[in-house]
Design a protein around this motif. Sequence first.
Motif, PDB file in Angstrom:
ATOM      1  N   ALA A 673       1.044  -1.191   0.059  1.00 11.58           N
ATOM      2  CA  ALA A 673      -0.184   0.057  -0.002  1.00 11.58           C
ATOM      3  C   ALA A 673       0.921   1.367   0.057  1.00 11.58           C
ATOM      4  N   THR A 674       1.972   1.156   0.586  1.00 11.30           N
ATOM      5  CA  THR A 674       2.879   2.212   0.547  1.00 11.30           C
ATOM      6  C   THR A 674       3.697   2.747  -0.907  1.00 11.30           C
ATOM      7  N   LEU A 675       3.479   1.644  -1.657  1.00 16.51           N
ATOM      8  CA  LEU A 675       4.292   1.878  -2.817  1.00 16.51           C
ATOM      9  C   LEU A 675       3.599   3.297  -3.592  1.00 16.51           C
ATOM     10  N   LYS A 676       4.753   3.991  -4.250  1.00 20.03           N
ATOM     11  CA  LYS A 676       4.426   5.290  -4.823  1.00 20.03           C
ATOM     12  C   LYS A 676       3.882   4.887  -6.267  1.00 20.03           C
ATOM     13  N   VAL A 677       3.000   5.947  -6.765  1.00 21.59           N
ATOM     14  CA  VAL A 677       2.658   5.766  -8.271  1.00 21.59           C
ATOM     15  C   VAL A 677       4.020   5.960  -8.971  1.00 21.59           C
ATOM     16  N   GLY A 678       4.174   5.067 -10.052  1.00 24.95           N
ATOM     17  CA  GLY A 678       5.338   5.258 -11.038  1.00 24.95           C
ATOM     18  C   GLY A 678       6.360   3.989 -10.365  1.00 24.95           C
ATOM     19  N   ARG A 679       5.958   3.426  -9.427  1.00 23.99           N
ATOM     20  CA  ARG A 679       7.312   2.695  -8.936  1.00 23.99           C
ATOM     21  C   ARG A 679       6.652   1.080  -8.886  1.00 23.99           C
ATOM     22  N   VAL A 680       7.720   0.181  -8.733  1.00 21.61           N
ATOM     23  CA  VAL A 680       7.626  -1.113  -9.043  1.00 21.61           C
ATOM     24  C   VAL A 680       7.947  -1.676  -7.452  1.00 21.61           C
ATOM     25  N   ARG A 681       7.371  -2.804  -7.016  1.00 26.28           N
ATOM     26  CA  ARG A 681       7.989  -3.498  -6.083  1.00 26.28           C
ATOM     27  C   ARG A 681       8.100  -5.054  -5.861  1.00 26.28           C
ATOM     28  N   TYR A 682       9.257  -5.378  -5.625  1.00 28.03           N
ATOM     29  CA  TYR A 682       9.215  -6.878  -5.443  1.00 28.03           C
ATOM     30  C   TYR A 682       8.332  -7.658  -4.572  1.00 28.03           C
ATOM     31  N   GLY A 683       7.639  -8.638  -4.685  1.00 27.35           N
ATOM     32  CA  GLY A 683       6.693  -9.009  -3.787  1.00 27.35           C
ATOM     33  C   GLY A 683       6.575 -10.724  -3.629  1.00 27.35           C
ATOM     34  N   LEU A 684       6.548 -11.185  -2.265  1.00 25.56           N
ATOM     35  CA  LEU A 684       6.338 -12.541  -2.024  1.00 25.56           C
ATOM     36  C   LEU A 684       4.834 -12.926  -1.632  1.00 25.56           C
ATOM     37  N   MET A 685       4.343 -13.855  -2.046  1.00 28.49           N
ATOM     38  CA  MET A 685       3.072 -14.562  -1.765  1.00 28.49           C
ATOM     39  C   MET A 685       3.258 -15.921  -0.844  1.00 28.49           C
ATOM     40  N   LEU A 686       2.671 -16.025   0.229  1.00 28.27           N
ATOM     41  CA  LEU A 686       2.598 -17.071   0.691  1.00 28.27           C
ATOM     42  C   LEU A 686       1.548 -17.818   0.832  1.00 28.27           C
ATOM     43  N   ARG A 687       1.488 -19.378   0.870  1.00 24.82           N
ATOM     44  CA  ARG A 687       0.383 -20.116   1.215  1.00 24.82           C
ATOM     45  C   ARG A 687      -0.197 -19.810   2.556  1.00 24.82           C
ATOM     46  N   GLU A 688      -1.445 -20.342   2.906  1.00 26.28           N
ATOM     47  CA  GLU A 688      -2.113 -20.222   4.080  1.00 26.28           C
ATOM     48  C   GLU A 688      -1.140 -20.874   5.219  1.00 26.28           C
ATOM     49  N   ASP A 689      -0.208 -22.022   4.827  1.00 28.64           N
ATOM     50  CA  ASP A 689       0.492 -22.660   5.968  1.00 28.64           C
ATOM     51  C   ASP A 689       2.000 -22.035   6.276  1.00 28.64           C
ATOM     52  N   GLY A 690       2.202 -20.918   5.291  1.00 29.06           N
ATOM     53  CA  GLY A 690       3.110 -20.159   5.618  1.00 29.06           C
ATOM     54  C   GLY A 690       4.389 -20.287   4.509  1.00 29.06           C
ATOM     55  N   PHE A 691       4.184 -21.162   3.704  1.00 29.98           N
ATOM     56  CA  PHE A 691       5.332 -21.398   2.882  1.00 29.98           C
ATOM     57  C   PHE A 691       5.123 -20.361   1.795  1.00 29.98           C
ATOM     58  N   LEU A 692       6.320 -20.367   1.078  1.00 25.10           N
ATOM     59  CA  LEU A 692       6.245 -19.496  -0.174  1.00 25.10           C
ATOM     60  C   LEU A 692       5.661 -20.318  -1.430  1.00 25.10           C
ATOM     61  N   TYR A 693       4.925 -19.576  -2.057  1.00 23.15           N
ATOM     62  CA  TYR A 693       4.228 -20.137  -3.331  1.00 23.15           C
ATOM     63  C   TYR A 693       4.526 -19.428  -4.583  1.00 23.15           C
ATOM     64  N   ASP A 694       4.600 -17.971  -4.470  1.00 22.31           N
ATOM     65  CA  ASP A 694       5.108 -17.221  -5.726  1.00 22.31           C
ATOM     66  C   ASP A 694       5.646 -16.016  -5.271  1.00 22.31           C
ATOM     67  N   ASP A 695       6.598 -15.396  -6.335  1.00 15.13           N
ATOM     68  CA  ASP A 695       7.045 -14.192  -6.142  1.00 15.13           C
ATOM     69  C   ASP A 695       6.966 -13.554  -7.592  1.00 15.13           C
ATOM     70  N   GLY A 696       7.031 -12.285  -7.548  1.00 11.19           N
ATOM     71  CA  GLY A 696       6.995 -11.198  -8.652  1.00 11.19           C
ATOM     72  C   GLY A 696       6.989  -9.765  -8.488  1.00 11.19           C
ATOM     73  N   THR A 697       6.459  -9.125  -9.275  1.00 11.47           N
ATOM     74  CA  THR A 697       6.491  -7.838  -9.049  1.00 11.47           C
ATOM     75  C   THR A 697       5.221  -7.102  -8.957  1.00 11.47           C
ATOM     76  N   CYS A 698       5.011  -5.644  -8.251  1.00  7.71           N
ATOM     77  CA  CYS A 698       3.642  -5.256  -8.195  1.00  7.71           C
ATOM     78  C   CYS A 698       3.975  -3.626  -8.758  1.00  7.71           C
ATOM     79  N   ALA A 699       3.594  -3.317  -9.887  1.00  9.68           N
ATOM     80  CA  ALA A 699       3.710  -2.153 -10.306  1.00  9.68           C
ATOM     81  C   ALA A 699       2.474  -1.069 -10.009  1.00  9.68           C
ATOM     82  N   ARG A 700       2.767   0.058  -9.570  1.00  9.08           N
ATOM     83  CA  ARG A 700       1.479   1.131  -9.226  1.00  9.08           C
ATOM     84  C   ARG A 700       1.267   2.112 -10.461  1.00  9.08           C
ATOM     85  N   LEU A 701       0.521   2.032 -11.270  1.00 16.56           N
ATOM     86  CA  LEU A 701       0.189   3.035 -12.250  1.00 16.56           C
ATOM     87  C   LEU A 701      -0.673   4.041 -11.941  1.00 16.56           C
ATOM     88  N   ALA A 702      -1.389   4.064 -10.954  1.00 13.93           N
ATOM     89  CA  ALA A 702      -2.184   5.089 -10.683  1.00 13.93           C
ATOM     90  C   ALA A 702      -2.480   4.747  -9.058  1.00 13.93           C
TER      91      ALA A 702
END
Length: 981
Positions: A673-702
């Motif tokens: 939520a603190t990501l500024k418009v025009g910026r990208v952040r690397y992110g991690l997604m966890l399963r409900e059991d706490g293990f990693l299941y995906d990574d990627g980027t999130c870009a805020r366009l507006a």
Amino acid sequence: MTRYSGGLIDRSREITFRFDGRSYRGHPGDTLASALLANGVRLMGRSFKYHRPRGVLSAGSEEPNALVELREGARQEPNTRATMAELYDGLVARSQNRVGSLSFDALAVNDLLAPVFAAGFYYKTFMWPRTFWEKLYEPMIRRAAGLGSLSGLPDPDAYDRGYLHCDLLVIGGGAAGLAAALTAGRSGARVILADEDFRLGGRLLAESDPLDDAPAADWVARTEAELRTMPNVRILPRTTVFGVYDHGIYGAVERVADHLPVPDDRVRQTLWRITARRSVLAAGATERHIPFADNDRPGIMLAGAMRAYANRWAASPGIARDAPVAIFTNNDDGHRTARDLIARGARVAGVIDTRPKAAQTTAYEVFAGGLVTGTRGRLGLRSIRVVHDGRERWIDCAALGVSGGWNPVVHLASHHRGRPVWDQDIQSFVPGQGGPQGLVPAGACAGRGSTAAALADGARAAQSALTEIGIGSAAPDLPRAEDAPVRQAAFWHVAGKGRAWVDFQNDVTVKDIALAHKENMRPVEHLKRWTTLGMATDQGKTSNVTALAVMAELTGRTIPETGTTIFRPPYTGVSLSVLGGGATGPDFRPTRLTPTHAWARAQGAVFTEVGQWMRAQYFPRAGETHWRHSVDREARAVRSDVGLCDVTTLGKIDVQGRDAGLFLDRIYANTIATLKVGRVRYGLMLREDGFLYDDGTCARLAEDRYVVTTTTANAGLVYRNMEFARQCLWPDLDVQLISTTDAWAQIAVAGPKSRALLERIVDGADLSNDAFPFMACRELTVCGGLRARLFRISFSGELAYEIAVPARYGHALMQRLVEQGADLGVTPYGTEALAVLRIEKGHAAGAELNGQTTAAMIGLGRMVSRKKDAIGAIMSRREGLAADTRRLIGLQPVTPGQSVSAGAHLFARGAPQDTAHDQGWITSACHSPHLGHSIGLGFLEQGHTRMDEVIVAANPVAGETVELRVVSAQFIDPEGGRLRD
């Protein structure tokens, strides 16, 4: 040819076929079984256990004996019932389950060992000595297992799958089924009529009784013709409904081209998924036999089947048309067969009726209260032993029809754990309550065996089913038909010392059932498994009820008290090819092509499957004789100049709405939520059991708009999970999602000269480091006005961007980039070079994010925010995960030239190489063209504290052991200066 007159075959045409190397003649309308009988062939197969000679027993899909291999070469098909194989010109068939010829089977020696192979022998024998299992028992069983054989060649035919919907599904095309279809069809309801035979009519085609004083086949033809004129009715002949599933769904296989030598341009079979609001089960009934000593000779068959071969196929059951035939029965149906055979010109040697008060006739001799107690003729019946009025006599005959009554075909009604109930009048089970919802049994299947009763019941069942779904209907005018009462005397087997066969295919006898009783295997499921009763391809259709009666007799209980086994799909055998719906070779699963696929193919790219996509693996050039030559060149080009890679396959999800940031905070482990418009952040997604299941980027366009990227493999999974969270977990949030993976073509432009290349196509945007820094994003235009998105992100560790344009322009964009970058040394690179670049940089990918790793293990534990909640965040801090000390490290060989192998396990130097001392494993490995040796990534206990330590990698599969040095996972530019310049 031993043919009677008449029949429903086309005598104007003659076709040839081969069986066991010999040539025979038949007619269109024949089955393989009827044609063989017409040619005087009685011996058609061998039993499974004792390899006893067997002939055809029935005339339908319940056939346990006459199983053959059809066709040759890659189309060879085992375990096909000769009774269901529609004859065609050039058909080639072979008997199976034999060593040597059919008449001299070397494995018939098993019959002499019958005392050793009694019921349950395998449970008792194969347990000792224990050392015999792997060296003797298992190899022996594997050699003997199975009936027919496969060619081992790829199936050359095409298969298909399809979906059908209807108001009423009618299963079975006999009297009840046709009446039901006619009733529903005239009402305007959508109707599907499926029948496993290649001709509608069911038992009507096998009987001589008229309908409205005319042959029954005439009424069948008129009814079928009317149904075919109705646009709301679909007729599926050669179609077996094999299973009932949830929500009114039925599985069916249509044998589209099995009756042709080669399918030509048609599919061979189609797997139908039929969704029906209601259904009528008009599957008819199966005749049962009466076990007596040596009752399995070729030439002994069910009396109803004998009548079918005479009336429908005009085929004599004996070796010659005038050969004597006998009948053994406990009901009036056996006499019906005798009368029909005599009408066809057969000689009936006598009817042996177990009922003491059986009616006498001048047409043939009746042995009232008589029993058949034995037979002669190993390869074909020659005579039967009859006990009558206390006297014993032998009667010469070439065929014996046996009728022990009829069992309604309750199988489909018993799916969903439906339990059949006992009907005392017909001495058999009929469909009960609690079966598949919306299925109504009718006709002989429901215990109403006369033709008139079946017709009326079919119409009634259709009306009842349609009324439930609000469709009105009226019963059609039905033809006059025989309406003899159907009653059955309780006579189940002839007692005696000889072996009386109950299950012909598995060689189960009355004595085997008695032994199971003695050994306390009395529950029906135990009886089935202890004796192998009903466990073969016929699924006990001709044996189950008889076996239950024998067990009931031994226990002193009634048959319903004894119970029945559970019927499960499929009703008859279904080939794996049709279950796969033709998904073989390149059609094994759908493949998706990137927007630059055609361009990459024109460049000579070698492709590989990545998830559902076909991606360019590498781009070979002239003179490159090994794939690594191409990959090394591509990787070097990215490090020194500029490379292009199509990364369209990465998942792309547009997230919009006032609460989009809050929503993503709950999805990602780190803060978004603190990501500024025009910026990208690397992110991690966890399963409900706490293990990693995906990574990627999130870009805020507006302010209210984000673009989430995922890995290629998890694009669908991430979107599905996000949609579930939006709809079910937090429906109150103002947020909307849409998958745009296919909407945007995205190309990675990586390397020191990437900025220079992009400046040549971007319309007026400032791409300097100050104006467009690392992890920036922007919407802009390229190539003179084409809308685009530009992200400054790097998977290679070099100065890099990803540029996205509408998918239709992906091909043109790649061409423009190549043209504009010719003087910059622009080089397309594939997934292999992409993997090399990311391993050199130490980026985690699918091999590291395999569902068994945590954020801490890949060195990103601090990204799991403690200031907010997110899916899996709390579980990631549980004791077991938090205490995991394995960390991602780099590995390189101590001895130059040795390889690092992915999958190898890691051990301390000098430690035993066993599970107790396993300290980690290698996840990814490659040859680094920049370092000049093999490198790898892996997880190691306390790996972050063991830099420069020498450990051992053991690869037991390849029998290799290599000493490796622990180094940083970032082999190239660990400070990250290149990607920020």
